[in-house]
Design a protein around this motif. Structure first.
Motif, PDB file in Angstrom:
ATOM      1  N   GLY A   7       0.996  -1.064  -0.026  1.00 52.39           N
ATOM      2  CA  GLY A   7      -0.084  -0.058   0.049  1.00 52.39           C
ATOM      3  C   GLY A   7       0.897   1.226  -0.161  1.00 52.39           C
ATOM      4  N   THR A   8       0.823   2.132  -1.165  1.00 52.51           N
ATOM      5  CA  THR A   8       1.779   3.207  -1.071  1.00 52.51           C
ATOM      6  C   THR A   8       1.041   4.445  -1.428  1.00 52.51           C
ATOM      7  N   GLY A   9       0.296   4.538  -0.375  1.00 52.48           N
ATOM      8  CA  GLY A   9      -0.709   5.856  -0.304  1.00 52.48           C
ATOM      9  C   GLY A   9       0.092   6.926   0.685  1.00 52.48           C
ATOM     10  N   TYR A  10      -0.476   7.607   1.317  1.00 53.19           N
ATOM     11  CA  TYR A  10       0.068   8.485   2.136  1.00 53.19           C
ATOM     12  C   TYR A  10       0.983   7.904   3.268  1.00 53.19           C
ATOM     13  N   VAL A  11       0.378   6.740   3.901  1.00 49.93           N
ATOM     14  CA  VAL A  11       1.151   6.391   4.845  1.00 49.93           C
ATOM     15  C   VAL A  11       2.169   5.554   4.295  1.00 49.93           C
ATOM     16  N   GLY A  12       2.058   4.535   3.329  1.00 51.85           N
ATOM     17  CA  GLY A  12       2.802   3.751   2.683  1.00 51.85           C
ATOM     18  C   GLY A  12       4.092   4.273   2.257  1.00 51.85           C
ATOM     19  N   LEU A  13       3.824   5.463   1.631  1.00 53.05           N
ATOM     20  CA  LEU A  13       4.870   6.044   0.783  1.00 53.05           C
ATOM     21  C   LEU A  13       5.869   6.930   1.788  1.00 53.05           C
ATOM     22  N   VAL A  29       5.010  -1.659  -2.283  1.00 50.57           N
ATOM     23  CA  VAL A  29       4.027  -2.602  -3.152  1.00 50.57           C
ATOM     24  C   VAL A  29       2.694  -1.831  -3.404  1.00 50.57           C
ATOM     25  N   ASP A  30       2.048  -1.734  -4.536  1.00 52.02           N
ATOM     26  CA  ASP A  30       0.713  -1.264  -4.732  1.00 52.02           C
ATOM     27  C   ASP A  30       0.005  -1.903  -5.820  1.00 52.02           C
ATOM     28  N   ILE A  31      -1.219  -1.785  -6.013  1.00 49.37           N
ATOM     29  CA  ILE A  31      -1.842  -2.622  -6.960  1.00 49.37           C
ATOM     30  C   ILE A  31      -2.123  -1.403  -8.312  1.00 49.37           C
ATOM     31  N   ASP A  32      -1.913  -0.327  -7.900  1.00 51.00           N
ATOM     32  CA  ASP A  32      -1.865   0.677  -9.009  1.00 51.00           C
ATOM     33  C   ASP A  32      -1.053   1.045  -9.888  1.00 51.00           C
ATOM     34  N   THR A  34      -0.334   2.954 -12.360  1.00 49.16           N
ATOM     35  CA  THR A  34       0.279   4.162 -12.672  1.00 49.16           C
ATOM     36  C   THR A  34       0.960   4.659 -11.700  1.00 49.16           C
ATOM     37  N   LYS A  35       0.518   4.592 -10.366  1.00 52.64           N
ATOM     38  CA  LYS A  35       1.422   5.190  -9.313  1.00 52.64           C
ATOM     39  C   LYS A  35       2.546   4.438  -9.203  1.00 52.64           C
ATOM     40  N   VAL A  36       2.602   2.930  -9.381  1.00 49.20           N
ATOM     41  CA  VAL A  36       4.022   2.436  -9.386  1.00 49.20           C
ATOM     42  C   VAL A  36       5.255   2.900 -10.292  1.00 49.20           C
ATOM     43  N   ALA A  83       0.129  -0.843   4.864  1.00 51.40           N
ATOM     44  CA  ALA A  83      -0.442   0.341   5.023  1.00 51.40           C
ATOM     45  C   ALA A  83      -1.603   0.699   3.922  1.00 51.40           C
ATOM     46  N   LEU A  84      -2.519  -0.260   4.063  1.00 52.85           N
ATOM     47  CA  LEU A  84      -3.613  -0.296   3.323  1.00 52.85           C
ATOM     48  C   LEU A  84      -4.776   0.638   3.804  1.00 52.85           C
ATOM     49  N   PRO A  85      -5.823   0.848   2.791  1.00 54.88           N
ATOM     50  CA  PRO A  85      -6.831   1.794   3.352  1.00 54.88           C
ATOM     51  C   PRO A  85      -7.701   0.858   4.114  1.00 54.88           C
ATOM     52  N   LYS A 101      -7.567  -9.326   2.579  1.00 55.53           N
ATOM     53  CA  LYS A 101      -7.286  -9.936   1.217  1.00 55.53           C
ATOM     54  C   LYS A 101      -5.739 -10.104   1.087  1.00 55.53           C
ATOM     55  N   VAL A 102      -5.030  -9.183   1.313  1.00 56.75           N
ATOM     56  CA  VAL A 102      -3.595  -9.280   1.243  1.00 56.75           C
ATOM     57  C   VAL A 102      -3.217 -10.136   2.179  1.00 56.75           C
ATOM     58  N   SER A 103      -3.641 -10.249   3.541  1.00 61.59           N
ATOM     59  CA  SER A 103      -3.272 -11.318   4.449  1.00 61.59           C
ATOM     60  C   SER A 103      -3.203 -12.807   3.921  1.00 61.59           C
ATOM     61  N   ASP A 118       1.121  -4.015  11.093  1.00 62.21           N
ATOM     62  CA  ASP A 118       0.024  -3.462  10.814  1.00 62.21           C
ATOM     63  C   ASP A 118       0.212  -2.057  10.920  1.00 62.21           C
ATOM     64  N   LYS A 119       0.368  -1.062  10.098  1.00 62.16           N
ATOM     65  CA  LYS A 119       0.344   0.239   9.996  1.00 62.16           C
ATOM     66  C   LYS A 119      -0.816   0.773   9.939  1.00 62.16           C
ATOM     67  N   SER A 120      -1.737   0.321   9.154  1.00 63.40           N
ATOM     68  CA  SER A 120      -2.965   1.071   8.893  1.00 63.40           C
ATOM     69  C   SER A 120      -3.792   0.925  10.282  1.00 63.40           C
ATOM     70  N   THR A 121      -5.051   1.500  10.330  1.00 62.40           N
ATOM     71  CA  THR A 121      -5.830   1.902  11.655  1.00 62.40           C
ATOM     72  C   THR A 121      -6.891   0.893  11.361  1.00 62.40           C
ATOM     73  N   VAL A 122      -6.776   0.018  12.445  1.00 60.69           N
ATOM     74  CA  VAL A 122      -7.672  -0.843  12.297  1.00 60.69           C
ATOM     75  C   VAL A 122      -8.248  -1.343  13.704  1.00 60.69           C
ATOM     76  N   PHE A 150       0.944   7.276  13.405  1.00 59.75           N
ATOM     77  CA  PHE A 150       0.263   8.859  13.943  1.00 59.75           C
ATOM     78  C   PHE A 150       0.627   9.846  13.095  1.00 59.75           C
ATOM     79  N   LEU A 151       1.529   9.575  11.985  1.00 54.11           N
ATOM     80  CA  LEU A 151       1.605  10.894  11.523  1.00 54.11           C
ATOM     81  C   LEU A 151       0.714  11.948  10.795  1.00 54.11           C
ATOM     82  N   ARG A 152       0.861  13.016  10.731  1.00 54.24           N
ATOM     83  CA  ARG A 152      -0.111  14.071  10.180  1.00 54.24           C
ATOM     84  C   ARG A 152       0.284  14.485   8.781  1.00 54.24           C
TER      85      ARG A 152
END
Ligand code: NAD
Length: 440
Positions: A7-13, A29-32, A34-36, A83-85, A101-103, A118-122, A150-152
């Motif tokens: 997951g390469t969004g805000y947290v992953g990146l 790693v990301d499924i997107d 274009t992003k990669v 770092a998944l949504p 799914k990833v697990s 797990d860095k996602s909020t769960v 906890f990053l902003r």
């Protein structure tokens, strides 16, 4: 250490780049696709101060790579960060489909000891669910650690490099040692690595965000009372915040919180409580207050224009949910725009970073200006919706000459009411009364 960040969004990146910066070898790693591709070429997919420089340096030095290939990345790495949504599901609870799914996929890939972090909020109990999902197909030894982030946004690099604390939920001594080494460069100044059980770590993240959202909504209600009782919220805020037990931060009233975290996390905690037959009353009120606050300026704008906004040219300064980000998820500006469009107002907006994202959802329903001054040319009123620094000390004389009517609704209290009155503006903000100038 060899790390895969899924997951390469805000947290992953940010996480991947900052771990590469401290010498680790990181594959994001990301499924997107274009992003990669864009990130592999050194292009930015989000706006985050300071990140681009680190990204380019670590790409160049070969410590950071981007891919869509989950299996190879996992096979190469000891640490697998998720770092998944975790967006809100229909009932408000966190949707764990990406995580689970990833697990499941990881279970089929892992052949030797790995630490899944797990860095996602769960919600509480997710580490156990992740463990189970992996175990279905996995014969190898592995640990699952809850390590909420906890990053902003807007300060993400700084927050990641110098965290107030790092929360690590695990009962495995082996994982504990590995994570202590991983985070050692980030806690050199003595900020704590807090070890605890997985469930407490998961709840800590929700508790932190919900508490901050509560502080904001509390202050927004105080601001409304200030208006009704003839007090000045700036004074009350200072008096309140000077008390060490309360603290100065998160006491600025405005048009509510937004973003991808507070709204979703408050909702999810209310739902988690409901699932164990508990009604989290404070948080229910926090949500209600925030929804009302987002469009708090609307009745006042309508009143000013005698309930007729049709074809009024209204300008918004700021679209992002807060400054220094291009993130528009749950941004109060969007709620205001929706209401103004219902009233058939004509809207022009300017935001230093978030216009591309808004264009994707609003298309040509509103006009986007090239500069903040172009945006206010001939406008009937200006709404300040995000407190970007460049809006704080604008060229007021130029504004006076450009605006058709000198009317400002300031949703972030960035200007001094007295000064605005002296400049001839009709100026309304949050919790500071109205210093009226006749219609200008
Ligand atoms: P995001 O939407 O910006 O990024 C998620 C990324 O995951 C996207 O790039 C998406 O393409 C990718 N993805 C989705 N499914 C995938 C899959 N199956 N395999 C690989 N990649 C996949 O999300 P975010 O803002 O980075 O948030 C991630 C988590 O971190 C959430 O739980 C959030 O609550 C939490 N968090 C966010 C912040 C923040 O400021 N954004 C701060 C702390 C914690």
């Amino acid at each position: 250490m060899k790390i895969a960040v899924i997951g390469t969004g805000y947290v992953g990146l940010v996480t991947g780049t900052c771990f590469a910066e401290t010498g680790n070898s990181v594959i994001c790693v990301d499924i997107d696709e274009t992003k990669v591709k864009k990130l592999s070429d050194g292009g930015m997919t989000i706006y985050e101060p300071g990140l681009e420089k680190l990204l380019i340096r670590n790409l160049r030095e070969g410590r950071l790579r981007f891919t869509t290939n989950l299996a190879d990345s996992v096979n190469e790495s000891l640490l697998i960060l998720l770092a998944l949504p975790t967006p809100p599901g229909e009932d408000g609870s966190a949707d764990l489909s990406a995580i689970l799914k990833v697990s499941g996929d990881l279970g089929k890939i892992i052949k030797e000891y790995k630490v899944i972090i797990d860095k996602s909020t769960v919600p509480v109990g997710t580490a156990e669910r992740v463990r189970k999902a992996i175990s279905i197909n996995c014969k190898s030894d592995f640990d699952v650690v809850s390590n909420p982030e906890f990053l902003r946004e807007g300060l993400a690099v700084e927050d990641f490099m110098k965290p107030d604390r790092v929360v690590i939920g695990t009962s495995s001594e082996k994982a504990k040692k590995i994570l202590s080494d991983l985070y050692a460069p980030f806690v050199r100044q003595g900020n704590p690595l807090l070890f605890m059980d997985e469930r407490s770590a998961e709840l800590t993240k929700y508790a932190a965000n919900s508490f901050l959202a509560t502080k904001i909504s509390f202050m927004n209600e105080i601001a409304i009372l200030c208006e009704k009782l003839g007090a000045d919220v700036d004074m009350v805020r200072r008096g309140l915040g000077s008390d060490d037990r309360i603290g100065k931060r998160f006491l600025f009233p405005g048009i509510g919180y937004g973003g991808s975290c507070f709204p979703k996390d408050v909702k999810a905690l209310v739902q988690s409580a409901k699932e164990v037959d508990y009604s989290f009353n404070i948080l229910k009120a926090v949500m209600q207050v925030n929804e009302r606050q987002k469009i708090y300026l609307l009745p006042r704008i309508k009143k000013y224009f005698n309930n007729d906004l049709k074809n009024k040219k209204i300008t918004l300064w700021g679209l992002a949910f807060k400054p220094n980000t291009d993130d528009i998820r749950e941004a109060p500006a969007l709620a205001i725009i929706e209401e103004l469009l219902k009233e058939e107002a004509t809207i022009t907006a300017f935001d230093p970073e978030a216009m591309t994202n808004v264009k994707k959802i609003l298309g040509d329903k509103i006009t986007f200006a090239a500069t903040q001054y172009d945006a206010i040319t001939d406008c009937d009123a200006l709404i300040v919706a995000t407190e970007w620094n460049e809006f704080r000390t604008p060229d007021f004389e130029r504004m006076v000459s450009l605006m058709k009517h000198k009317v400002i609704f300031d949703g972030r209290n960035v200007y001094e009411p007295r000064r605005m009155k002296d400049l001839g503006f009709h100026y309304e903000s949050v919790g500071r009364g109205v210093l009226n100038n006749d219609k200008s």
